[in-house]
Enzyme design. Sequence first.
Site, PDB file in Angstrom:
ATOM      1  N   GLY A 165     102.308  82.335  10.857  1.00 38.25           N
ATOM      2  CA  GLY A 165     100.873  82.081  10.997  1.00 38.25           C
ATOM      3  C   GLY A 165     100.349  81.392  11.923  1.00 38.25           C
ATOM      4  O   GLY A 165      99.224  81.528  12.188  1.00 38.25           O
ATOM      5  N   ASP A 173      99.307  76.440  11.010  1.00 35.68           N
ATOM      6  CA  ASP A 173      98.335  77.202  10.463  1.00 35.68           C
ATOM      7  C   ASP A 173      97.506  76.304   9.416  1.00 35.68           C
ATOM      8  O   ASP A 173      96.397  76.147   9.675  1.00 35.68           O
ATOM      9  CB  ASP A 173      98.440  78.756  10.149  1.00 35.68           C
ATOM     10  N   ASP A 180      98.936  73.485   2.629  1.00 39.53           N
ATOM     11  CA  ASP A 180      98.349  73.666   1.140  1.00 39.53           C
ATOM     12  C   ASP A 180      98.930  72.503   0.345  1.00 39.53           C
ATOM     13  O   ASP A 180      98.179  71.376   0.349  1.00 39.53           O
ATOM     14  CB  ASP A 180      98.919  75.111   0.978  1.00 39.53           C
ATOM     15  N   LYS A 195      94.082  71.888   2.892  1.00 39.70           N
ATOM     16  CA  LYS A 195      93.283  71.609   1.612  1.00 39.70           C
ATOM     17  C   LYS A 195      93.685  70.400   1.118  1.00 39.70           C
ATOM     18  O   LYS A 195      94.800  70.246   0.372  1.00 39.70           O
ATOM     19  CB  LYS A 195      94.024  72.874   0.605  1.00 39.70           C
ATOM     20  N   PHE A 248      92.206  80.463  -1.373  1.00 38.66           N
ATOM     21  CA  PHE A 248      93.028  81.308  -0.614  1.00 38.66           C
ATOM     22  C   PHE A 248      92.293  81.977   0.691  1.00 38.66           C
ATOM     23  O   PHE A 248      91.048  82.595   0.471  1.00 38.66           O
ATOM     24  CB  PHE A 248      93.664  82.472  -1.202  1.00 38.66           C
ATOM     25  N   VAL A 249      92.858  81.590   1.895  1.00 36.11           N
ATOM     26  CA  VAL A 249      91.855  82.267   3.190  1.00 36.11           C
ATOM     27  C   VAL A 249      93.003  82.935   3.891  1.00 36.11           C
ATOM     28  O   VAL A 249      94.104  82.942   3.714  1.00 36.11           O
ATOM     29  CB  VAL A 249      91.457  81.018   3.986  1.00 36.11           C
ATOM     30  N   ASP A 253      97.942  85.209   6.519  1.00 35.32           N
ATOM     31  CA  ASP A 253      97.713  86.667   5.938  1.00 35.32           C
ATOM     32  C   ASP A 253      97.635  86.758   4.421  1.00 35.32           C
ATOM     33  O   ASP A 253      97.931  85.650   3.878  1.00 35.32           O
ATOM     34  CB  ASP A 253      98.956  87.630   6.324  1.00 35.32           C
TER      35      ASP A 253
HETATM   36  P1  IMP Z   1     102.482  74.791   1.531  1.00 37.61           P
HETATM   37  O1  IMP Z   1     103.806  74.619   1.466  1.00 37.61           O
HETATM   38  O2  IMP Z   1     101.994  74.783   0.138  1.00 37.61           O
HETATM   39  O3  IMP Z   1     101.752  73.512   2.206  1.00 37.61           O
HETATM   40  O4  IMP Z   1     102.077  75.936   2.185  1.00 37.61           O
HETATM   41  C1  IMP Z   1     102.255  76.188   3.529  1.00 37.61           C
HETATM   42  C2  IMP Z   1     102.392  77.837   3.736  1.00 37.61           C
HETATM   43  O5  IMP Z   1     101.791  78.720   2.828  1.00 37.61           O
HETATM   44  C3  IMP Z   1     101.354  78.116   5.041  1.00 37.61           C
HETATM   45  O6  IMP Z   1     102.142  77.665   6.141  1.00 37.61           O
HETATM   46  C4  IMP Z   1     100.952  79.480   4.812  1.00 37.61           C
HETATM   47  O7  IMP Z   1     102.130  80.334   5.274  1.00 37.61           O
HETATM   48  C5  IMP Z   1     101.081  79.773   3.300  1.00 37.61           C
HETATM   49  N1  IMP Z   1      99.675  79.652   2.816  1.00 37.61           N
HETATM   50  C6  IMP Z   1      99.067  78.376   2.130  1.00 37.61           C
HETATM   51  N2  IMP Z   1      98.017  78.437   1.473  1.00 37.61           N
HETATM   52  C7  IMP Z   1      97.399  79.730   2.315  1.00 37.61           C
HETATM   53  C8  IMP Z   1      96.112  80.483   2.362  1.00 37.61           C
HETATM   54  O8  IMP Z   1      95.280  79.836   2.099  1.00 37.61           O
HETATM   55  N3  IMP Z   1      96.404  81.696   3.185  1.00 37.61           N
HETATM   56  C9  IMP Z   1      97.286  81.936   3.661  1.00 37.61           C
HETATM   57  N4  IMP Z   1      98.628  81.437   3.515  1.00 37.61           N
HETATM   58  C10 IMP Z   1      98.592  80.262   3.033  1.00 37.61           C
END
Ligand code: IMP
Length: 193
Positions: free
Chosen positions: A52, A107, A110, A138, A159-160, A166
């Site tokens: 990403g 990138d 979340d 976020k 979601f973006v 992607d």
């Molecule tokens: P986390 O572990 O929940 O913080 O998520 C991290 C990973 O989930 C990021 O590095 C992205 O690859 C993916 N991700 C989280 N939110 C989004 C989104 O809104 N769009 C696309 N990929 C996302």
Amino acid sequence: MNNSFLLKRYHDKEFRPFIHAADINKRVKEIANEINEEYENKAPLFLGILNGAFMFASDLFKHLTIECSITFVKLASYEGTSSTGKVLTPIGLEENISGRDIIIVEDIVDTGNTMHAFLKTLEGKQPNSIKICTLLQKPDALEHDIKMDYVGFDIPDKFVIGYGLDYDGLGRNIPAIYKIITTEEDLHRFEDD
Ligand code: IMP
């Protein structure tokens, strides 16, 4: 005005423009300038997270004027022992990071689960310092007490895609960020923009 021609459709979902390329580029330059000031004479090691962060990292790195090293890693997840929990191993990390000043380039953060697990892995390798640079975060979705040091944009818990991000393999190549359209209301608001 009908902006529906600006919408993008990937698989079963529609997305609308959210953060324009010019605004991203401006913010990326600002972050690079901050890092240039804070890391002068520290020769940090940047860890770009694949896939990403490839676009953000490449734009950011073009604006760095300090001496630095750059590498990209892919995170592989596996269940560790009961004391370590989930572990994320960086594939492709050949450098010895002991004593180094590390800047993780991501990138999006979340829930923070990925970053939390990766930080634990990196801390075990005794770097001198670790900072996190993420294009997007976020805040409403964050489930861990993690401090992001450089943030491009705070965004709502939606979601973006685009600029490296992607949806099921598609949309990484768009030079701007697009947001998913989830409700009629979302679409109407957009049409009024
Ligand atoms: P986390 O572990 O929940 O913080 O998520 C991290 C990973 O989930 C990021 O590095 C992205 O690859 C993916 N991700 C989280 N939110 C989004 C989104 O809104 N769009 C696309 N990929 C996302």
